[in-house]
Write a protein that holds these residues in place. Structure first.
Motif, short mmCIF file in Angstrom:
data_model
loop_
_atom_site.label_atom_id
_atom_site.label_comp_id
_atom_site.label_asym_id
_atom_site.label_seq_id
_atom_site.Cartn_x
_atom_site.Cartn_y
_atom_site.Cartn_z
N VAL A 1 26.86 125.71 89.81
CA VAL A 1 28.13 125.38 89.17
C VAL A 1 29.29 125.60 90.13
N LEU A 2 29.28 126.71 90.83
CA LEU A 2 30.36 127.01 91.77
C LEU A 2 30.43 125.96 92.89
N ALA A 3 29.26 125.47 93.30
CA ALA A 3 29.23 124.46 94.35
C ALA A 3 29.78 123.12 93.88
N ALA A 4 29.63 122.84 92.57
CA ALA A 4 30.05 121.54 92.03
C ALA A 4 31.41 121.58 91.35
N LEU A 5 31.94 122.77 91.09
CA LEU A 5 33.16 122.90 90.31
C LEU A 5 34.36 122.35 91.09
N PRO A 6 35.11 121.41 90.52
CA PRO A 6 36.21 120.80 91.27
C PRO A 6 37.48 121.65 91.31
N GLN A 7 37.53 122.74 90.52
CA GLN A 7 38.71 123.59 90.48
C GLN A 7 38.26 125.01 90.15
N PRO A 8 39.11 126.03 90.29
CA PRO A 8 38.72 127.38 89.89
C PRO A 8 38.30 127.43 88.42
N TRP A 9 37.41 128.34 88.12
CA TRP A 9 36.95 128.48 86.73
C TRP A 9 38.14 128.80 85.83
N PRO A 10 38.34 128.03 84.75
CA PRO A 10 39.50 128.28 83.87
C PRO A 10 39.36 129.59 83.09
N ALA A 11 40.38 130.41 83.16
CA ALA A 11 40.32 131.74 82.55
C ALA A 11 40.16 131.68 81.04
N GLU A 12 40.59 130.57 80.42
CA GLU A 12 40.52 130.50 78.95
C GLU A 12 39.13 130.16 78.44
N VAL A 13 38.20 129.83 79.33
CA VAL A 13 36.83 129.50 78.91
C VAL A 13 35.91 130.67 79.27
N PRO A 14 35.44 131.43 78.29
CA PRO A 14 34.53 132.54 78.60
C PRO A 14 33.22 132.01 79.18
N LEU A 15 32.66 132.77 80.10
CA LEU A 15 31.34 132.45 80.64
C LEU A 15 30.38 133.57 80.24
N ALA A 16 29.37 133.22 79.48
CA ALA A 16 28.33 134.17 79.10
C ALA A 16 27.20 134.09 80.13
N VAL A 17 26.68 135.25 80.53
CA VAL A 17 25.63 135.29 81.56
C VAL A 17 24.47 136.14 81.06
N VAL A 18 23.29 135.85 81.62
CA VAL A 18 22.07 136.55 81.23
C VAL A 18 21.58 137.38 82.41
N GLY A 19 21.60 138.70 82.27
CA GLY A 19 21.02 139.57 83.28
C GLY A 19 22.00 140.06 84.33
N PRO A 20 21.67 141.17 84.98
CA PRO A 20 22.58 141.76 85.97
C PRO A 20 22.76 140.91 87.21
N GLY A 21 21.74 140.13 87.60
CA GLY A 21 21.89 139.27 88.76
C GLY A 21 22.94 138.19 88.53
N SER A 22 22.90 137.59 87.35
CA SER A 22 23.90 136.58 87.00
C SER A 22 25.29 137.21 86.88
N LEU A 23 25.35 138.39 86.29
CA LEU A 23 26.63 139.06 86.15
C LEU A 23 27.23 139.37 87.51
N ARG A 24 26.43 139.89 88.42
CA ARG A 24 26.93 140.22 89.76
C ARG A 24 27.40 138.96 90.49
N THR A 25 26.66 137.87 90.37
CA THR A 25 27.05 136.62 91.02
C THR A 25 28.37 136.12 90.48
N ALA A 26 28.54 136.19 89.15
CA ALA A 26 29.79 135.72 88.54
C ALA A 26 30.96 136.61 88.93
N GLN A 27 30.75 137.91 88.95
CA GLN A 27 31.82 138.84 89.32
C GLN A 27 32.23 138.65 90.78
N GLU A 28 31.26 138.48 91.66
CA GLU A 28 31.57 138.28 93.08
C GLU A 28 32.33 136.98 93.31
#
Length: 252
Positions: free
Chosen positions: A73-100
Motif C-alpha cells: 500500500v505504501l508503495a502504491a499510495l499516491p499521497q500520505p495516508w489521510p489521518a481521518e481514515v483509521p487503519l486497523a492492523v493485525v499483529g505486532p509486525g504489521s503494527l510496527r511497519t505502520a508506525q515506522e
C-alpha cells in the motif's frame, strides 16, 4: 547472549520481512539460513489497488492484514495516508511497519494478534453502515470480511499483493537439509504447506523430525497435519520467538 551458539536456524519468512528476526538470532549466536518459503509479488490487477487508494477518503476504516499488505500500500499510495481514515492492523509486525511509516490513527488489539483478536476490540463492533477497505494478499481466510459484513459493514476486499511458492528448488532444499538444521521458524500456515510440498517424499521423514518454532496454534496445526512431531509454540514477535528458542536450547 550465546544460547544459540553452534545452532543452525532456518528463518522462512518472505524476503524483506526477516531482517530483524535474523539479527536477533545472530545476536544469540545462531548460524542463520534465510530460506523464504513464500515469495511476495505485485497484485494481479494493480489498477484495482491504485483506484481503491485514490478513493481512500471514501472509507470509514481500512484494514491491512500483514506487513506485506502495508508495504504494498505504501508503495502504491499516491499521497500520505489521510489521518481521518483509521487503519486497523493485525499483529505486532504489521503494527510496527505502520508506525515506522508514520501512519496515524491505528487500530489494533493488544491482547490477541490475529483476525479473531482484531474483531474482538470495541471499534470493530461499531461498523454498521460503514464502508471498509480490506487490503490483503491472494487467498487467505474470509473471517474478517464475512464477520464485518454480518455486523452491517460494506466491505471492499482488494488484493494488495500476491503470495507465490518459494523460489528455492527441491534439490536446493535437500542440500540445505543435508547441511543440518537445529530449528525452523515458520510464521504462516501457507509456508508450512509449501515446505512439505517442496520437499516431497524424498524429504518427508527429515521434515517431520525437525524442530519447528511457530507463533500461532493455527501454524502448529498445519505442521501437525504434515506429520511434524516437534513444535515449539511461541508468543508473537521477533523477540518472543528468539527467546523461546533460547529457552528451549538452554534447557535441553
Amino acid at each position: 547472549m550465546s544460547a544459540l551458539r553452534g545452532r543452525r536456524i532456518w528463518v522462512t519468512r518472505p524476503a524483506g520481512q526477516a531482517a530483524g528476526l535474523i539479527a536477533m538470532l545472530q545476536a544469540a549466536g545462531a548460524d542463520v539460513l534465510a530460506l523464504p518459503l513464500i515469495e511476495i509479488l505485485p497484485p494481479e490487477q494493480p489498477g484495482v489497488l491504485q483506484q481503491a487508494l485514490a478513493n481512500l477518503r471514501d472509507y470509514q476504516l481500512a484494514i491491512a492484514v500483514s506487513p506485506s499488505a502495508i508495504a504494498a500500500v505504501l508503495a502504491a499510495l499516491p499521497q500520505p495516508w489521510p489521518a481521518e481514515v483509521p487503519l486497523a492492523v493485525v499483529g505486532p509486525g504489521s503494527l510496527r511497519t505502520a508506525q515506522e511509516a508514520g501512519i496515524p490513527n491505528l487500530v489494533y488489539s493488544l491482547e490477541q494478534f490475529d483476525s479473531e483478536g482484531l474483531l474482538a476490540i470495541p471499534r470493530m463492533n461499531q461498523v454498521a453502515g460503514e464502508r471498509i477497505l480490506l487490503l490483503r494478499g491472494n487467498g487467505g481466510r474470509d473471517l474478517l470480511p464475512d464477520t464485518l459484513r454480518a455486523r452491517g459493514a460494506l466491505v471492499d476486499v482488494v488484493q494488495a499483493y500476491r503470495r507465490a511458492p518459494p523460489a528455492i528448488t527441491a534439490p536446493g532444499l535437500l542440500a540445505e537439509l543435508a547441511r543440518g538444521c537445529d530449528a525452523m521458524l515458520v510464521t504462516s500456515s501457507e509456508a508450512a504447506q509449501h515446505l512439505f510440498r517442496l520437499g516431497g517424499a524424498a524429504a518427508l521423514q527429515s521434515l517431520q523430525s525437525q524442530l519447528y518454532c511457530v507463533p500461532h496454534p493455527r501454524i502448529a496445526e498445519a505442521l501437525q497435519t504434515e506429520g511434524a512431531r516437534h513444535i515449539l509454540l511461541s508468543q508473537t514477535g521477533d523477540a518472543a520467538m528468539t527467546a523461546r528458542l533460547c529457552h528451549h536450547f538452554e534447557s535441553a
